[in-house]
Design a protein around this motif. Structure first.
Motif, PDB file in Angstrom:
ATOM      1  N   GLN A 144      -8.729   1.240  -2.439  1.00 51.93           N
ATOM      2  CA  GLN A 144      -7.940   0.086  -1.966  1.00 51.93           C
ATOM      3  C   GLN A 144      -7.198  -0.637  -3.083  1.00 51.93           C
ATOM      4  O   GLN A 144      -7.962  -1.102  -3.848  1.00 51.93           O
ATOM      5  CB  GLN A 144      -8.480  -0.691  -0.857  1.00 51.93           C
ATOM      6  N   SER A 150      -6.671  -7.103   7.100  1.00 51.00           N
ATOM      7  CA  SER A 150      -7.227  -5.606   7.394  1.00 51.00           C
ATOM      8  C   SER A 150      -6.932  -5.547   8.750  1.00 51.00           C
ATOM      9  O   SER A 150      -7.739  -5.442   9.767  1.00 51.00           O
ATOM     10  CB  SER A 150      -8.708  -6.037   7.170  1.00 51.00           C
ATOM     11  N   PHE A 169      -3.447   0.024   5.101  1.00 56.51           N
ATOM     12  CA  PHE A 169      -3.955  -0.393   3.653  1.00 56.51           C
ATOM     13  C   PHE A 169      -2.951  -0.124   2.822  1.00 56.51           C
ATOM     14  O   PHE A 169      -2.032   0.812   2.874  1.00 56.51           O
ATOM     15  CB  PHE A 169      -5.179   0.235   3.562  1.00 56.51           C
ATOM     16  N   PRO A 171      -2.697   1.469  -0.938  1.00 56.03           N
ATOM     17  CA  PRO A 171      -3.192   2.584  -1.470  1.00 56.03           C
ATOM     18  C   PRO A 171      -3.367   2.158  -2.954  1.00 56.03           C
ATOM     19  O   PRO A 171      -2.549   1.425  -3.596  1.00 56.03           O
ATOM     20  CB  PRO A 171      -2.568   3.951  -1.300  1.00 56.03           C
ATOM     21  N   SER A 172      -4.343   2.745  -3.745  1.00 48.69           N
ATOM     22  CA  SER A 172      -4.723   2.169  -5.112  1.00 48.69           C
ATOM     23  C   SER A 172      -3.401   2.855  -5.977  1.00 48.69           C
ATOM     24  O   SER A 172      -3.155   4.134  -5.785  1.00 48.69           O
ATOM     25  CB  SER A 172      -5.829   2.524  -5.699  1.00 48.69           C
ATOM     26  N   THR A 565     -15.176  -2.673   3.110  1.00 47.84           N
ATOM     27  CA  THR A 565     -14.282  -2.384   1.778  1.00 47.84           C
ATOM     28  C   THR A 565     -15.645  -2.589   0.842  1.00 47.84           C
ATOM     29  O   THR A 565     -16.583  -3.533   0.989  1.00 47.84           O
ATOM     30  CB  THR A 565     -13.427  -3.615   1.328  1.00 47.84           C
ATOM     31  N   LEU A 576     -12.280   2.104   0.487  1.00 51.34           N
ATOM     32  CA  LEU A 576     -12.022   1.617   2.000  1.00 51.34           C
ATOM     33  C   LEU A 576     -12.820   2.941   2.944  1.00 51.34           C
ATOM     34  O   LEU A 576     -12.586   4.038   2.810  1.00 51.34           O
ATOM     35  CB  LEU A 576     -10.601   1.693   2.369  1.00 51.34           C
TER      36      LEU A 576
END
Length: 634
Positions: A144, A150, A169, A171-172, A565, A576
């Motif tokens: 995440q 959340s 969420f 995303p990274s 998390t 996540l």
């Protein structure tokens, strides 16, 4: 032979054959099958009538050989002269009846075969409702990339009778990777059956809230998911396909940003679809404006309506309150609670006095509060408010107001806004979880409050009197852990909350030491029938940020969804994870934790027999908080 012996012995019981009676020995001897056959054949063909022959003489066989010989007569012998054979018509009638019987049997067998074929065809063509065979599953959605919110909600979007999981969420690595641009956030729908991805949609900004509902009354086949962003995004998605149905044009918010999730209103534009209201900040935080939005098209219903609010603290609401008479009010405020009539907002937005029927109703008890300050705003409560929940009032179609303050809890009667009870507590840091704990069929509340370093006190408050009916101190280093509840058919609820591992029962219920490192947290279940026992259902090493309980109506089961998390390694974002746990399965596999000794002692077998009979159902109402469903109640 019996007759000859009877005459020779001249027994006194013998009478004249003219009377049609027989000697006892003769009567006993006549039970033999050969004599019966002779008599039956002679009676059928007229040879003997009333015990006499056609000539008026009684038959007197002289020996057993004669009787035996008469037992197998020929056809010519049993049909004496003078008695005609059966006519041809009778034979034809018998033949016809045989044909009819054959036809009836054939038709019956044919219908039986056709019915069996139809049953087999239906069994193969009509699918059986899918059984939730996956008691547990866990889905890793990758690292995440940030975001403190959340959002999580449950709704049956694919029509399999089991609620699915919707979440959003960030995303990274939102930048471009290998020439592919990633969206700032994503909306994902996971199957409640096995956790597979049903669909996903990109979002222009991080989502603040996800609420799935039906905006068209009576149309249960169309689930709409409303997604409210952290800045200016408000979109409606088709729950089945994941396609965006409409998005609010951010230009209508001017320089403002959305302050809270959208709330659902009655149908104010009379197009057959319920409408929405959003609250936005102006240039200053105290400058708030309401914007009515069409639930069908996402277009504004009139212009924004501005209010200047005076208050200090967290933003409360907005929430829609419908009184017992049907009047609609919107509750909001900063550290306090104020109400404005929906009809007043509509009049200013439309700049006309022609109101739809749903907005022509007033609540006299609420309007009395307006006359105090001679303004459009009604003062409801103004003493350090932190949370507001609406609780269904017993034996009424209206709701009461549960207010969490810095000093404790207050329950206001929705009918006249007067306090029902007040409970003084220091620092309740989590939202009260509603459920049935006592036997009075009134909603009770589970609270979690700090109780020293690394400890928290879990307590249940009676919703009727405001008294604490159950409490226990538990080790917990997790900053804020969500609690949920699920209703059963017995008008009871099970409460679920997170804490660290508990040791064996301690004689002092306020001192319980953990036996595991603080990084491992356990999911505990409390049932009101066994208040001295907790069930350890599962454990997790990450931080639980959100949870929801769904009901499998077909199998009377409940399942627990968690959004977790981490933990992540140094220099890498936390992963996540979304997990599902079937409660009926977990009840059988859970470990019993005895909080205190009871008399008589509760055995494991007795507890398992009781838990195996539990059936979960949807609660007939929901408790709302900040415009969103909480814990399956309303």
């Amino acid at each position: 032979m019996a007759t000859v012996l009877s005459r020779a012995l001249k027994l006194p019981g013998k009478k004249s054959p003219d009377l049609g009676e027989y000697d006892p020995l003769t009567q006993a001897d006549s039970d033999e099958s050969e004599d019966d056959l002779v008599l039956n054949l002679q009676q059928k063909n007229g040879g003997v009538k009333n015990g006499k022959s056609p000539l008026g003489e009684a038959p007197e066989p002289d020996s057993d050989a004669e009787v035996a010989g008469a037992g197998k007569p020929r056809l010519s012998e049993v049909t004496p002269e003078g008695y005609p054979l059966e006519p041809l018509g009778a034979l034809e009638q018998k033949a016809a009846s045989s044909v009819v019987s054959y036809v009836r049997t054939s038709v019956f067998l044919l219908m039986l075969v056709v019915s069996m074929v139809l049953v087999l065809v239906c069994a193969f063509l009509i699918p059986c409702p899918p059984r939730d065979l996956h008691s547990t599953w866990s889905r890793h959605l990758g690292p995440q990339g940030g975001g403190d919110l959340s959002p999580l909600d449950l709704a049956d979007v694919n029509g399999d009778g089991l609620r699915d999981v919707l979440l959003s969420f960030v995303p990274s690595g939102n930048g471009s990777a290998a020439g592919v641009s990633r969206p700032p956030a994503v909306l994902v729908c996971l199957s409640g059956m096995n956790g597979s991805t049903l669909w996903s949609s990109p979002l222009p900004e991080e989502a603040r809230d996800i609420t799935c509902l039906d905006l068209t009354p009576g149309d249960m086949a169309k689930t709409v998911c409303l997604v409210t962003g952290t800045h200016k995004m408000l979109s409606a998605f088709n729950g089945t396909s994941g396609k965006a149905m409409w998005t609010l044009n951010p230009n209508y918010l001017s320089n403002g940003t959305l302050a809270a999730p959208a709330v659902v209103l009655p149908d104010v534009d009379e197009d057959g679809v319920r409408d929405l209201a959003v609250l936005a900040f102006g240039e200053l935080q105290q400058d708030l404006c309401f914007l009515l939005v069409s639930g069908r098209t996402g277009s504004p219903v009139g212009r924004p309506v501005k209010y200047n609010i005076v208050g200090v603290g967290n933003l409360i609401g907005p929430q829609v309150y419908i009184t017992a008479s049907g009047a609609a009010y919107i509750l909001f405020g900063f550290g306090n609670i104020q109400a404005v009539a929906l009809r007043d907002i509509f009049i200013q937005a439309q700049n006309r006095d022609n109101l739809p029927p749903s907005l022509q109703i007033e609540e006299p008890e609420w309007e009395k509060q307006r006359s105090v300050n001679l303004s459009e705003l009604i003062d409801v409560y103004s003493d350090g408010v932190e949370l507001l929940q609406m609780v269904k009032a017993p034996d009424s179609n209206s709701s009461n107001l549960l207010i969490t303050t810095r000093q404790g809890l207050v329950l206001l009667r929705g009918q006249n806004l007067t306090p029902s009870w007040v409970l003084g507590l220091q620092g309740p840091h989590s939202q009260p979880t509603p459920g049935y704990f006592t036997d009075d069929e009134t909603i009770d509340f589970l609270l979690q409050i700090p109780n020293g370093v690394g400890m928290k006190k879990v307590m249940v408050v009676d919703g009727d009197s405001g008294l604490v009916t159950w409490s226990y101190s538990i080790p917990c280093h997790m900053k804020e852990t969500p609690a949920t509840s699920a209703a059963t058919v017995e008008q009871k609820s099970v409460f679920l909350f997170w804490a660290e591992g508990l040791s064996a029962a301690s004689p002092n219920p306020d001192v319980v030491l953990g036996t595991e490192p603080p990084s491992l947290h356990h999911l505990y279940l409390l049932h009101p029938t066994f208040p001295s026992i907790l069930l350890d259902l599962a454990n997790a090493t990450g931080t639980v940020t959100a949870s929801e309980v769904g009901i499998n109506d077909l199998w009377k089961d409940a399942f627990y969804i968690t959004r977790t998390t981490g933990p992540g390694s140094e220099g890498h974002p936390a992963p996540l994870v979304v997990s599902k746990l079937s409660l009926r399965w977990a009840l059988m596999e859970g470990q019993m934790v005895q909080l205190e000794e009871t008399t008589p002692k509760i055995g494991r077998g007795e507890l398992r027999r009781f838990l195996s009979r539990i059936k979960f159902v949807d609660s007939p109402y929901q408790v709302t908080s900040l415009g969103k469903k909480v814990c399956g109640y309303s």
